[in-house]
Structures are given as structure tokens and as C-alpha cells.
Motif scaffolding. Structure first.
Motif, PDB file in Angstrom:
ATOM      1  N   VAL A  78     -70.577 -49.760  20.977  1.00  0.00           N
ATOM      2  CA  VAL A  78     -70.286 -50.917  21.836  1.00  0.00           C
ATOM      3  C   VAL A  78     -71.012 -50.765  23.169  1.00  0.00           C
ATOM      4  O   VAL A  78     -71.571 -51.728  23.700  1.00  0.00           O
ATOM      5  CB  VAL A  78     -68.764 -51.060  22.026  1.00  0.00           C
ATOM      6  N   ALA A 120     -63.331 -54.991  16.560  1.00  0.00           N
ATOM      7  CA  ALA A 120     -63.782 -55.463  17.880  1.00  0.00           C
ATOM      8  C   ALA A 120     -63.835 -56.993  17.949  1.00  0.00           C
ATOM      9  O   ALA A 120     -63.872 -57.555  19.036  1.00  0.00           O
ATOM     10  CB  ALA A 120     -65.145 -54.877  18.213  1.00  0.00           C
ATOM     11  N   ASN A 171     -60.564 -47.916  13.556  1.00  0.00           N
ATOM     12  CA  ASN A 171     -61.196 -46.693  14.079  1.00  0.00           C
ATOM     13  C   ASN A 171     -61.439 -45.706  12.943  1.00  0.00           C
ATOM     14  O   ASN A 171     -60.521 -44.992  12.537  1.00  0.00           O
ATOM     15  CB  ASN A 171     -60.311 -46.065  15.166  1.00  0.00           C
ATOM     16  N   TYR A 183     -71.330 -41.753  22.172  1.00  0.00           N
ATOM     17  CA  TYR A 183     -70.571 -42.916  21.729  1.00  0.00           C
ATOM     18  C   TYR A 183     -69.589 -42.552  20.628  1.00  0.00           C
ATOM     19  O   TYR A 183     -69.060 -43.426  19.940  1.00  0.00           O
ATOM     20  CB  TYR A 183     -71.525 -43.982  21.185  1.00  0.00           C
ATOM     21  N   SER A 184     -69.386 -41.247  20.416  1.00  0.00           N
ATOM     22  CA  SER A 184     -68.567 -40.848  19.274  1.00  0.00           C
ATOM     23  C   SER A 184     -67.101 -41.251  19.451  1.00  0.00           C
ATOM     24  O   SER A 184     -66.633 -41.477  20.566  1.00  0.00           O
ATOM     25  CB  SER A 184     -68.681 -39.345  19.095  1.00  0.00           C
ATOM     26  N   GLY A 185     -66.398 -41.324  18.349  1.00  0.00           N
ATOM     27  CA  GLY A 185     -64.982 -41.670  18.381  1.00  0.00           C
ATOM     28  C   GLY A 185     -64.150 -40.480  18.863  1.00  0.00           C
ATOM     29  O   GLY A 185     -64.592 -39.325  18.814  1.00  0.00           O
ATOM     30  N   VAL A 186     -62.938 -40.783  19.286  1.00  0.00           N
ATOM     31  CA  VAL A 186     -62.093 -39.775  19.930  1.00  0.00           C
ATOM     32  C   VAL A 186     -61.781 -38.605  18.973  1.00  0.00           C
ATOM     33  O   VAL A 186     -61.684 -37.458  19.418  1.00  0.00           O
ATOM     34  CB  VAL A 186     -60.809 -40.447  20.479  1.00  0.00           C
ATOM     35  N   ALA A 201     -59.986 -34.121  26.939  1.00  0.00           N
ATOM     36  CA  ALA A 201     -59.678 -35.038  28.045  1.00  0.00           C
ATOM     37  C   ALA A 201     -58.949 -36.254  27.484  1.00  0.00           C
ATOM     38  O   ALA A 201     -59.509 -36.998  26.681  1.00  0.00           O
ATOM     39  CB  ALA A 201     -60.979 -35.478  28.709  1.00  0.00           C
ATOM     40  N   VAL A 202     -57.712 -36.426  27.914  1.00  0.00           N
ATOM     41  CA  VAL A 202     -56.961 -37.624  27.507  1.00  0.00           C
ATOM     42  C   VAL A 202     -57.031 -38.631  28.656  1.00  0.00           C
ATOM     43  O   VAL A 202     -56.599 -38.329  29.775  1.00  0.00           O
ATOM     44  CB  VAL A 202     -55.494 -37.277  27.172  1.00  0.00           C
ATOM     45  N   HIS A 203     -57.596 -39.785  28.368  1.00  0.00           N
ATOM     46  CA  HIS A 203     -57.685 -40.828  29.394  1.00  0.00           C
ATOM     47  C   HIS A 203     -56.374 -41.611  29.446  1.00  0.00           C
ATOM     48  O   HIS A 203     -55.893 -42.088  28.413  1.00  0.00           O
ATOM     49  CB  HIS A 203     -58.843 -41.782  29.090  1.00  0.00           C
ATOM     50  N   GLN A 208     -51.457 -44.869  24.523  1.00  0.00           N
ATOM     51  CA  GLN A 208     -52.183 -45.951  23.838  1.00  0.00           C
ATOM     52  C   GLN A 208     -52.278 -45.600  22.349  1.00  0.00           C
ATOM     53  O   GLN A 208     -52.324 -44.423  21.997  1.00  0.00           O
ATOM     54  CB  GLN A 208     -53.585 -46.167  24.460  1.00  0.00           C
ATOM     55  N   ARG A 210     -53.960 -46.279  18.308  1.00  0.00           N
ATOM     56  CA  ARG A 210     -55.076 -46.742  17.480  1.00  0.00           C
ATOM     57  C   ARG A 210     -54.682 -46.616  16.020  1.00  0.00           C
ATOM     58  O   ARG A 210     -53.793 -45.842  15.659  1.00  0.00           O
ATOM     59  CB  ARG A 210     -56.333 -45.881  17.724  1.00  0.00           C
ATOM     60  N   LEU A 246     -52.437 -41.327  21.277  1.00  0.00           N
ATOM     61  CA  LEU A 246     -53.340 -40.194  21.532  1.00  0.00           C
ATOM     62  C   LEU A 246     -52.557 -38.890  21.630  1.00  0.00           C
ATOM     63  O   LEU A 246     -53.023 -37.846  21.171  1.00  0.00           O
ATOM     64  CB  LEU A 246     -54.100 -40.414  22.834  1.00  0.00           C
ATOM     65  N   ARG A 269     -59.606 -45.226  30.916  1.00  0.00           N
ATOM     66  CA  ARG A 269     -60.925 -45.869  30.812  1.00  0.00           C
ATOM     67  C   ARG A 269     -60.799 -47.315  31.230  1.00  0.00           C
ATOM     68  O   ARG A 269     -59.847 -47.997  30.814  1.00  0.00           O
ATOM     69  CB  ARG A 269     -61.385 -45.857  29.356  1.00  0.00           C
ATOM     70  N   ASP A 272     -59.759 -50.232  28.695  1.00  0.00           N
ATOM     71  CA  ASP A 272     -59.238 -49.617  27.463  1.00  0.00           C
ATOM     72  C   ASP A 272     -58.159 -50.511  26.847  1.00  0.00           C
ATOM     73  O   ASP A 272     -57.279 -51.010  27.555  1.00  0.00           O
ATOM     74  CB  ASP A 272     -58.633 -48.252  27.808  1.00  0.00           C
TER      75      ASP A 272
HETATM   76  C1  UD1 Z   1     -63.722 -48.538  20.070  1.00  0.00           C
HETATM   77  C2  UD1 Z   1     -65.157 -48.325  20.465  1.00  0.00           C
HETATM   78  C3  UD1 Z   1     -65.322 -48.941  21.826  1.00  0.00           C
HETATM   79  C4  UD1 Z   1     -64.924 -50.446  21.763  1.00  0.00           C
HETATM   80  C5  UD1 Z   1     -63.507 -50.626  21.187  1.00  0.00           C
HETATM   81  C6  UD1 Z   1     -63.191 -52.114  20.964  1.00  0.00           C
HETATM   82  C7  UD1 Z   1     -66.016 -46.257  19.496  1.00  0.00           C
HETATM   83  C8  UD1 Z   1     -66.288 -44.806  19.677  1.00  0.00           C
HETATM   84  N1  UD1 Z   1     -65.441 -46.891  20.550  1.00  0.00           N
HETATM   85  O1  UD1 Z   1     -63.010 -47.965  21.126  1.00  0.00           O
HETATM   86  O2  UD1 Z   1     -66.670 -48.755  22.263  1.00  0.00           O
HETATM   87  O3  UD1 Z   1     -64.950 -51.010  23.058  1.00  0.00           O
HETATM   88  O4  UD1 Z   1     -63.419 -49.916  19.956  1.00  0.00           O
HETATM   89  O5  UD1 Z   1     -63.023 -52.461  19.671  1.00  0.00           O
HETATM   90  O6  UD1 Z   1     -66.294 -46.830  18.478  1.00  0.00           O
HETATM   91  N2  UD1 Z   1     -60.239 -41.260  24.557  1.00  0.00           N
HETATM   92  C9  UD1 Z   1     -59.792 -40.190  25.299  1.00  0.00           C
HETATM   93  N3  UD1 Z   1     -60.629 -39.128  25.456  1.00  0.00           N
HETATM   94  C10 UD1 Z   1     -61.899 -39.083  24.912  1.00  0.00           C
HETATM   95  C11 UD1 Z   1     -62.328 -40.199  24.136  1.00  0.00           C
HETATM   96  C12 UD1 Z   1     -61.469 -41.267  23.989  1.00  0.00           C
HETATM   97  O7  UD1 Z   1     -58.686 -40.185  25.817  1.00  0.00           O
HETATM   98  O8  UD1 Z   1     -62.599 -38.071  25.088  1.00  0.00           O
HETATM   99  C13 UD1 Z   1     -59.290 -42.388  24.346  1.00  0.00           C
HETATM  100  C14 UD1 Z   1     -59.846 -43.735  24.775  1.00  0.00           C
HETATM  101  O9  UD1 Z   1     -59.595 -43.976  26.129  1.00  0.00           O
HETATM  102  C15 UD1 Z   1     -59.065 -44.678  23.841  1.00  0.00           C
HETATM  103  C16 UD1 Z   1     -58.841 -43.839  22.569  1.00  0.00           C
HETATM  104  O10 UD1 Z   1     -59.073 -42.491  22.940  1.00  0.00           O
HETATM  105  O11 UD1 Z   1     -57.833 -45.002  24.406  1.00  0.00           O
HETATM  106  C17 UD1 Z   1     -59.788 -44.194  21.439  1.00  0.00           C
HETATM  107  O12 UD1 Z   1     -61.127 -44.141  21.934  1.00  0.00           O
HETATM  108  P1  UD1 Z   1     -62.415 -44.439  21.020  1.00  0.00           P
HETATM  109  O13 UD1 Z   1     -62.483 -43.467  19.916  1.00  0.00           O
HETATM  110  O14 UD1 Z   1     -63.576 -44.540  21.928  1.00  0.00           O
HETATM  111  O15 UD1 Z   1     -62.100 -45.821  20.320  1.00  0.00           O
HETATM  112  P2  UD1 Z   1     -61.656 -47.251  20.961  1.00  0.00           P
HETATM  113  O16 UD1 Z   1     -61.096 -47.127  22.314  1.00  0.00           O
HETATM  114  O17 UD1 Z   1     -60.775 -47.901  19.959  1.00  0.00           O
END
Ligand code: UD1
Ligand code: NAD
Length: 306
Positions: A78, A120, A171, A183-186, A201-203, A208, A210, A246, A269, A272
């Protein structure tokens, strides 16, 4: 045995799909430009055409003689789509039109297409779990282009009789999701950091949620979806229906690794989404899907792969 085209077959989800297709005896042709995917991911037995899915002549050549197409090639980040709006639009939407356009010219009639959409397209959910009739209000160029794919798939069906099916992935996680990509997933990020004994790191407050869906469940949905492709262009969520916060995710990873994670709390974030969870009902019913892989089992696979 069928001949199937997989665009993006050298990527994370595409490589798992190709392995499953080869395993069930299909002939697999991959079209990939190796931009985020890699040759090492190519399933043994699949053939590779290195080329750009946004180039209509390349797509027409790749579609020659196939019985069906899985269209997964896209810029999945994204953030990249925000930075390179027009360039990524050509790959995420125009290339999908190129695929649908080539699909209408199949030698034995229109070629069925199963393509990747995304959660998304929903933007900020008003109500969870999100069912497929929830309003589509994308907040990113990425989400807008994925919604555009769904609209053009509809047009392809109505105007040209192309059967299609769109899958709104939530996700997705699993082996081969590159944890080093910014850009990797959490899940990839957290598992890798824990494996290296680094803090995670938990934001925000970590509450929240998923809907984390294991890649094998995504592959199962893709396999079941292609035969369900119709000119009416149905769309389905691909999710588990289970919200995971998370904090719960961190606890699960610690349990699976048998190492208590060190957590550093960071500011939330910007933008978020608080809660994102899908309804599985429509997909489960229409595609006869088995219950999803449990989070701890999927996490164990990621950790074993790292
Ligand atoms: C995904 C997309 C994002 C998009 C959103 C909308 C990916 C990797 N991200 O985000 O670009 O805007 O869908 O559909 O595909 N987090 C942490 N620590 C970290 C990484 C993430 O706390 O190191 C948290 C994030 O703030 C979020 C959650 O983990 O609350 C999930 O993050 P992420 O894996 O990036 O996915 P989405 O937020 O669902
Ligand atoms: P990925 O980046 O691992 O795979 C994408 C593949 O497409 C890569 O192999 C890449 O090299 C290829 N590609 C990119 N641009 C191309 C081009 N112009 N021509 C040819 N090939 C090109 O991403 P992924 O996570 O496997 O995503 C697969 C699909 O699923 C994408 O359409 C993505 O938008 C969608 N999706 C993924 C998620 C997720 O959580 N991973 C969620 C929702 C939707």
C-alpha cells in the motif's frame, strides 16, 4: 489435467498456489517480472515467462492455450502505491484489464479468471465482521485499484462474457513472506525479530485486531474459486472470521517459540485501522472451504521456515 496461467507465481502467495497446482497434476505457466518475487520461489515443474503483466502483448502470449488464469501479480504494498500512484495503477488496474481482455479471446470461448482483490477495498469498517455487501470505501490508491479490478471484472462478464471470481484477501501470512521488506506484514516482522532475540515494536495499545489468514487457506480458496468463476463476477472474502489483537498475536508467537517476547511500545501508526475482521460465511458456503488453519499452527510453519 489443465494448463493454468499464474501471474505473480514467483511471489509469496503465487508460489504456494503453483506448488499446489503442480502437486494435483496441472501444467503451470507463470508470468512474473521478478520485481518482488524470485526465481527461487518458482514451483518445480512450473514454467516461467519473465515479463510485465501490464504489457498487453505479453499477456496475450502468456494466455495462449490456457484453460484458466489466476491473476495475482500486483504491487502489494500500500505504501508503494501511495508513493508511485500512476505507475502502480498501471500494474494494479490496467494489467488486470489486460488479463480480462486477453481472457475474452480464448480459442474455446472466454477463459475463466480468478484474481486477487483485497480487504483494502473496504477502508475503515463501520461494522465487523465485514461481509461482502459492506460499503466499499477504499482509503488508498491500492484499495481503489483493487476495487477497480472488481468493477472491470463485472464489465468483462456483462459485456464480453468473461467468467471471473474476485477474492478479497485479508491479512495473509506464511512462509516466503519476506520479513526484510519494509512493507512486510506484522507476523513476518514479529517472528523474525523474535528468532533473532530482538525486541518487537507494538504500535499503539496493541488492542487493534486483524483477521490473519494462513497462506494454505488462501491457496485452498483460490483452487475452489476458479471453477466458481461466473460472468456475474462474484467476489468473496478470504479470511478466518477470527479477530486477533496484536497483544494476543505476541502471546501466541511467544508460546510457539517458547520464548517470552520483549515488547517495545511505540506510538500508533498514523491512520491505523482499529478493527479489521471479515465474515467467512459466503465463501465457506459457495466454495465449500474447510475450517481455517489455527493461528498457532500457521505461526509454527513461519517460525520453522525462518
Ligand atoms: C495492511 C497493509 C497496509 C494497508 C492496510 C489497509 C501490509 C503489510 N499492510 O495493513 O499497508 O494500509 O492493510 O488494508 O499489507 N504493527 C506493529 N508493529 C509492526 C508492524 C505492524 O504494531 O512492526 C501493527 C500495525 O500498526 C497494525 C497491525 O500491526 O495495527 C497490522 O499491521 P500490518 O501487518 O502492516 O497490516 P495492516 O495494518 O492490516
Ligand atoms: P508478492 O509481492 O509476493 O507477489 C506479487 C508477484 O507479482 C511477485 O512475484 C512480483 O514479482 C510479481 N509482479 C509484480 N509486478 C509485476 C508486473 N508488472 N508484471 C509481472 N509480475 C509482476 O505479493 P503477495 O503477497 O504474494 O500478493 C499476491 C496478490 O495478493 C497481490 O495481488 C496482492 O495485492 C494480493 N493481496 C495480498 C495480501 C497479503 O496480505 N499478502 C492481502 C491482500 C491482497
Amino acid at each position: 489435467m489443465a494448463l493454468l496461467l499464474v501471474t505473480g507465481g514467483c511471489g509469496f502467495i503465487g508460489s504456494h498456489l503453483c506448488a499446489a497446482l503442480v502437486a494435483r497434476g496441472d501444467e503451470v505457466r507463470v508470468l512474473d517480472d521478478l520485481s518482488t518475487g524470485s526465481r527461487a520461489n518458482l514451483a518445480p515443474g512450473a514454467s516461467l515467462l519473465v515479463g510485465n503483466v501490464a504489457d498487453p502483448a505479453t499477456v496475450r502470449a502468456a494466455m495462449q492455450g490456457v484453460d484458466g488464469c489466476f491473476h495475482l501479480a500486483a504491487i502489494a504494498s500500500v505504501a508503494r502505491c501511495t508513493e508511485a500512484w500512476l505507475e502502480t495503477h498501471r500494474i494494479n488496474l490496467s494489467a488486470t484489464i489486460a488479463v480480462l481482455d486477453a481472457a475474452r479471446a480464448g480459442a474455446n470461448g472466454p477463459i475463466p479468471v480468478a484474481y486477487a482483490s483485497s480487504a483494502a477495498i473496504y477502508g475503515v469498517p463501520e461494522l465487523v465482521p465485514l461481509d461482502e455487501d459492506a460499503p466499499a470505501r477504499p482509503l488508498s490508491a491500492y484499495g481503489a485499484d483493487k476495487l477497480g479490478c472488481e468493477l472491470h471484472a463485472r464489465v468483462a462478464g456483462v459485456v464480453h462474457g468473461v467468467p471471473s471470481v474476485g477474492l478479497r484477501f485479508f491479512n495473509v501470512y506464511g512462509p516466503r513472506q519476506d520479513p526484510r521488506s519494509p512493507y512486510s506484514g506484522v507476523i513476518s516482522i514479529f517472528c523474525e525479530r523474535l528468532a533473532r532475540a530482538q525486541p518487537i515494536a507494538v504500535h499503539g495499545d496493541g488492542r487493534q485486531t486483524r483477521d490473519f489468514v494462513y497462506v494454505a487457506d488462501v491457496v485452498a480458496a483460490l483452487l475452489a474459486a476458479l471453477p466458481a468463476a461466473r460472468a456475474e463476477a462474484p467476489v468473496f472474502n478470504v479470511c478466518t472470521g477470527q479477530p486477533t489483537s496484536l497483544l494476543e498475536l505476541v502471546a501466541s508467537i511467544g508460546r510457539v517459540c517458547r520464548t517470552p517476547p520483549q515488547v517495545s511500545h511505540q506510538p500508533p501508526r498514523l491512520g491505523d485501522i482499529r478493527h479489521s475482521v471479515g465474515s467467512v460465511l459466503r465463501a465457506r458456503q459457495a466454495l465449500q472451504l474447510a475450517p481455517p488453519v489455527a493461528l498457532d499452527d500457521g505461526l509454527a510453519q513461519v517460525i520453522a521456515w525462518l
